[in-house]
Design an enzyme around this catalytic site. Sequence first.
Site, PDB file in Angstrom:
ATOM      1  N   CYS A 107     -32.143 -11.488  17.692  1.00 14.31           N
ATOM      2  CA  CYS A 107     -32.951 -11.849  18.866  1.00 14.31           C
ATOM      3  C   CYS A 107     -33.484 -13.270  18.786  1.00 14.31           C
ATOM      4  CB  CYS A 107     -34.097 -10.860  19.022  1.00 14.31           C
ATOM      5  SG  CYS A 107     -35.060 -10.680  17.514  1.00 14.31           S
TER       6      CYS A 107
ATOM      7  N   LYS B  74     -35.387   6.933  19.244  1.00 15.07           N
ATOM      8  CA  LYS B  74     -34.150   6.975  20.052  1.00 15.07           C
ATOM      9  C   LYS B  74     -33.301   5.766  19.650  1.00 15.07           C
ATOM     10  CE  LYS B  74     -31.993   5.821  23.363  1.00 15.07           C
ATOM     11  NZ  LYS B  74     -30.635   5.225  23.218  1.00 15.07           N
TER      12      LYS B  74
HETATM   13  P1  NAD Z   1     -30.414  -2.618  25.555  1.00 15.24           P
HETATM   14  O1  NAD Z   1     -31.587  -3.025  26.365  1.00 15.24           O
HETATM   15  O2  NAD Z   1     -29.108  -2.473  26.234  1.00 15.24           O
HETATM   16  O3  NAD Z   1     -30.678  -1.216  24.831  1.00 15.24           O
HETATM   17  C1  NAD Z   1     -31.752  -1.013  23.951  1.00 15.24           C
HETATM   18  C2  NAD Z   1     -32.074   0.468  23.877  1.00 15.24           C
HETATM   19  O4  NAD Z   1     -32.556   0.895  25.147  1.00 15.24           O
HETATM   20  C3  NAD Z   1     -30.906   1.370  23.544  1.00 15.24           C
HETATM   21  O5  NAD Z   1     -31.340   2.388  22.662  1.00 15.24           O
HETATM   22  C4  NAD Z   1     -30.529   1.967  24.899  1.00 15.24           C
HETATM   23  O6  NAD Z   1     -29.915   3.241  24.819  1.00 15.24           O
HETATM   24  C5  NAD Z   1     -31.875   2.083  25.557  1.00 15.24           C
HETATM   25  N1  NAD Z   1     -31.879   2.126  27.025  1.00 15.24           N
HETATM   26  C6  NAD Z   1     -30.931   1.662  27.895  1.00 15.24           C
HETATM   27  N2  NAD Z   1     -31.331   1.887  29.168  1.00 15.24           N
HETATM   28  C7  NAD Z   1     -32.547   2.453  29.114  1.00 15.24           C
HETATM   29  C8  NAD Z   1     -33.494   2.890  30.098  1.00 15.24           C
HETATM   30  N3  NAD Z   1     -33.257   2.773  31.408  1.00 15.24           N
HETATM   31  N4  NAD Z   1     -34.672   3.407  29.673  1.00 15.24           N
HETATM   32  C9  NAD Z   1     -34.948   3.519  28.352  1.00 15.24           C
HETATM   33  N5  NAD Z   1     -34.090   3.149  27.387  1.00 15.24           N
HETATM   34  C10 NAD Z   1     -32.908   2.611  27.754  1.00 15.24           C
HETATM   35  O7  NAD Z   1     -30.329  -3.680  24.364  1.00 15.24           O
HETATM   36  P2  NAD Z   1     -29.200  -3.805  23.257  1.00 15.24           P
HETATM   37  O8  NAD Z   1     -27.976  -4.389  23.869  1.00 15.24           O
HETATM   38  O9  NAD Z   1     -29.108  -2.527  22.511  1.00 15.24           O
HETATM   39  O10 NAD Z   1     -29.869  -4.877  22.260  1.00 15.24           O
HETATM   40  C11 NAD Z   1     -29.734  -6.259  22.410  1.00 15.24           C
HETATM   41  C12 NAD Z   1     -31.028  -6.847  22.926  1.00 15.24           C
HETATM   42  O11 NAD Z   1     -32.101  -6.515  22.046  1.00 15.24           O
HETATM   43  C13 NAD Z   1     -30.977  -8.364  22.952  1.00 15.24           C
HETATM   44  O12 NAD Z   1     -31.502  -8.826  24.163  1.00 15.24           O
HETATM   45  C14 NAD Z   1     -31.887  -8.764  21.789  1.00 15.24           C
HETATM   46  O13 NAD Z   1     -32.477 -10.034  21.906  1.00 15.24           O
HETATM   47  C15 NAD Z   1     -32.903  -7.668  21.812  1.00 15.24           C
HETATM   48  N6  NAD Z   1     -33.612  -7.587  20.518  1.00 15.24           N
HETATM   49  C16 NAD Z   1     -34.913  -8.012  20.460  1.00 15.24           C
HETATM   50  C17 NAD Z   1     -35.607  -7.977  19.245  1.00 15.24           C
HETATM   51  C18 NAD Z   1     -37.041  -8.445  19.154  1.00 15.24           C
HETATM   52  O14 NAD Z   1     -37.701  -8.103  18.180  1.00 15.24           O
HETATM   53  N7  NAD Z   1     -37.551  -9.187  20.096  1.00 15.24           N
HETATM   54  C19 NAD Z   1     -34.966  -7.496  18.104  1.00 15.24           C
HETATM   55  C20 NAD Z   1     -33.635  -7.081  18.199  1.00 15.24           C
HETATM   56  C21 NAD Z   1     -32.967  -7.120  19.422  1.00 15.24           C
END
Ligand code: NAD
Length: 439
Positions: A241, A132
């Site tokens: 991240c 997804k």
């Molecule tokens: P997000 O949490 O808004 O979304 C991530 C994904 O989750 C998207 O595909 C979104 O559609 C989905 N999503 C949203 N609500 C959901 C729900 N209720 N249930 C299931 N899925 C849902 O994050 P973002 O803004 O896309 O990404 C940025 C974040 O990702 C930052 O906090 C960053 O640090 C983190 N990140 C972490 C790593 C790591 O390896 N630790 C790597 C890259 C990014």
Amino acid sequence: MDDSTRQKVLLKFADLIETNQEYLATLTRATLGAPYKPFGKSEIDTAIGCFRCSFDIPVRVWTKPILIKLDYAGWVGKFAGQSFPATDGFYKVVRNEPLGIVAGIIPWNGPLASIGLKAAPALATGNVFILKPSEKTPLAAAALGKLAIEAGFPPGVFQVLTGDGSTGAILASHMKVAKVSFTGSVPTGKNVQVLAAKSNLKRVTLELGGKSPAVVFDDANLENAVKWCVNGLTTNSGQICFAASRVYVQDGIYDKFLTAYRNAFAAKREVMGDPESARSEIGPVVDQAQYERILRIVDTARETKDGKLVQGGESLGEKGFFIDPAIFLDTAPDSIIAKDEIFGPVVVINRFKTEEEVIDLSNSSRYGLMAGVFTQDINRALRLSEAFDSGVVGVNCVSTISFSCPFGGTKESGIGRELGIHALHAYTEPKTVLINLTY
Ligand code: NAD
């Protein structure tokens, strides 16, 4: 599927990503905005390297290309279980069994790399994988669906399901999904864990946000420390991240470091621009919502005097969502800019005097993804490596990754690890078989 066929399919998929890399990169660039080099290319190479071994990837523009050794196709048939002798009358076999249907929910900031990190180990260990992608950067993922069919995955074994958070929530709460590997923000990660627990107690891996400290001691090599700290915050416009978004500098080197850091930071403006231009290394932030959010945080911090804004923090150019990287000094410890992940080009720089003080400062965060220490004293480097409460520690480097070692965070930065052999454990369940030899 037998091992050799599965391996061939994974390798063919890697070949197809490689053959189509410019096209896939264009699809990501159209939505993410990061130029092809270095970020776009490095994340495609990461995806290829996850499936296929021995791939030279320029992980970051400021390091030499490294040989990626992930090779999940190479693991097929080798992730053997264990056996234990029958000293108690039972011969024991431990099998590493696939979980069944697993889902990967990924963020927008590095879509192709995230797919490789999750899909390759999941498929290598015999699971069905449903991807997804983020609603903000879904195009390259959707194109991969077509390549998965061409590679020869049996129908349904590698699926791409586009949609927003509500689609992710369906997967996280679905009774037939055995595991969700989620990368994204802390609040969504917590939601996913709740949905998993309330449905079928599915397994969950959470790769969440960070506010990674970089600690620069008086004896550090100044040039090296500046290079890593600046690149660690400006790569992908700070939307990584493990960005080095909190920098602590010891008193004796503080003035020199700050001057060099500010100069290097300002020089980044020269390579910021149109993602379609070969001259650009840094693009705009992902979209208008992200752009307005970051500028709002900077404005609020400036107005409420949460820190001294000495550089940047404004929009750059006439067109597009470009932000001049912002430097705040002497920040209030409880302020949003000092505590929370901004996920953009904003850094806070503070002074420290002693090692004990900076360990406390570094660990006083709800995040624990990465920490970096810059020093020439190996004893101190080892003491800090132990003291940092984080999943990854860099010595004389920061905001980087080793592809053969586990990656993930402590505290609210997540649960579980990706990469290396840890990813294979994450997509399998050990089953113990006891064979009674006593009758
Ligand atoms: P997000 O949490 O808004 O979304 C991530 C994904 O989750 C998207 O595909 C979104 O559609 C989905 N999503 C949203 N609500 C959901 C729900 N209720 N249930 C299931 N899925 C849902 O994050 P973002 O803004 O896309 O990404 C940025 C974040 O990702 C930052 O906090 C960053 O640090 C983190 N990140 C972490 C790593 C790591 O390896 N630790 C790597 C890259 C990014």
